[in-house]
Enzyme design. Sequence first.
Site, PDB file in Angstrom:
ATOM      1  N   GLY A   1      28.267  15.906  -9.886  1.00 35.59           N
ATOM      2  CA  GLY A   1      28.703  16.457  -8.598  1.00 35.59           C
ATOM      3  C   GLY A   1      30.087  17.069  -8.691  1.00 35.59           C
ATOM      4  CG  ASP A   2      32.486  15.618 -11.845  1.00 36.39           C
ATOM      5  OD1 ASP A   2      31.307  15.971 -12.085  1.00 36.39           O
ATOM      6  OD2 ASP A   2      33.132  14.884 -12.622  1.00 36.39           O
ATOM      7  CB  SER A   3      30.228  19.909 -13.058  1.00 37.74           C
ATOM      8  OG  SER A   3      30.838  19.227 -14.135  1.00 37.74           O
TER       9      SER A   3
ATOM     10  CD1 TRP B   1      35.123  20.182 -12.727  1.00 34.59           C
ATOM     11  CD2 TRP B   1      35.957  19.830 -10.664  1.00 34.59           C
ATOM     12  NE1 TRP B   1      35.608  18.890 -12.671  1.00 34.59           N
ATOM     13  CE2 TRP B   1      36.122  18.646 -11.432  1.00 34.59           C
ATOM     14  CE3 TRP B   1      36.407  19.821  -9.346  1.00 34.59           C
ATOM     15  CZ2 TRP B   1      36.722  17.484 -10.924  1.00 34.59           C
ATOM     16  CZ3 TRP B   1      37.007  18.668  -8.829  1.00 34.59           C
ATOM     17  CH2 TRP B   1      37.154  17.534  -9.609  1.00 34.59           C
TER      18      TRP B   1
END
Length: 426
Positions: free
Chosen positions: A190-192, A195
Amino acid sequence: MGEKVSIILTSYNKPAYLQKAIESVIKQTYDLWELFIMDDHSNEEITAVVHKYLHDPRIRYENSFVDPAARFKTTRYATLINTALPFTSGDYISYLTDDTVYHPERLSRMVQMFSHNPEAQAVYSKQKVVQVNERGEEISHFYRNANEVLHQAAFQVDHCSVMHRRSLLDRIHHIYGSYWDDDMKHWNHGDSIFWDRINNFAPFLPINEVLDTTYKTPDSFQNAYRFLPADLIDGSFVKGSGQNVYFIDQGVRHPVGERWDSLYLNRTVAVPDPYLFQYKIGNILKIPNYILVKEAGHPAIFYIEAGKKRRILGQYAFQFYQFKRKEILTIEKEELEALPEGLPITRERSGLIENPPGRRLYFIEREPFLFLNGVFHPIREQVVRKFFLHHKPISASFRNIQQFPIGKPFYPVYDEIIKNLNIAIE
Ligand code: UDP
Ligand code: MG
């Protein structure tokens, strides 16, 4: 007044680590921050840890009280972050997970980077990644570097190594209709995805200093998702983030009592809760399938399959199917007698394979297969290892197994999901 940093810490059932994560914020050399502890309905141990810190006016705490059935509908940390973001009042936003610690200079170095680069929207730093075992001891470590300006930070920069301007949030929301994408399929990255949203506006500037250390535990989601096939392999001992171990039997998970400790201790497959919870809970496990048993004082050896006992006829069959003497468990006479009789396991000298035992590995013309419930399934080496299928594969040819269908493969599916994201991965 200086500039404030809003930190969003997501937490779920890691009391010892959570305490370290919170302490690492308190020990920052830069003290203009606010911390949102977003707990995802953890156990009481967590509540006790958090309450020790609530006298600090910079720390806020919220429990999601998420319903167990809803836990697996979204990427939880992204949902929690989206809940916290509207309440942040910082100039900068920074993320933290409960198994990571910030180094004391983390905030000060990042704020400094922004003040030296007024055009910067996002910065990231080098990270130390430590793999720990069940007891929390370090097994190995490596570093994620931060030595270039990143126009594509996805899959290169971790959740806990980033700080961005708060002003980006409105622009992101305007385009995407949300801050973080909390679709369940992005649980592991989810972070990617976020980003990537940031990268639409600006690159990430590097700070080539280790400013956080993250701990990968055996049941961390990243480890759990790796090499996972679409279905859990029948006859496996599995566990999610909780302590309970389950035995998978025909799509049902049976809680495993202490009696089978010796069987599962070294071969419990850690799987993500969302996968585990797809399987209905059954009764407590009586005798697991796919084990070898005998009665004390009797030479006959049986293989348990589909709740039946299959007698292994002769040493030749025993060896051919790669059974090992040390795997034989002695059970009570009454218990053995109570099991219905299945087809015996034999070995024909003709080479043809008939009624072979299930959950055995084969090498057929140099490709690995798993025989399960009457079907040969192609399987990948990483899946074999993940599921602790470690006996020596049985050599055969397609001619030997011609009467059996070739079924659905056990290949890692998660890699496929990532491939379909349209984000180039290094
Ligand atoms: N998390 C959560 N709800 C859950 C499971 C996890 O909020 O039901 C949070 C967890 O506290 C952590 C983040 O999601 O902050 C990532 O989880 P984890 O560290 O287990 O995953 P990994 O390190 O493998 O990516
Ligand atoms: Mg983690």
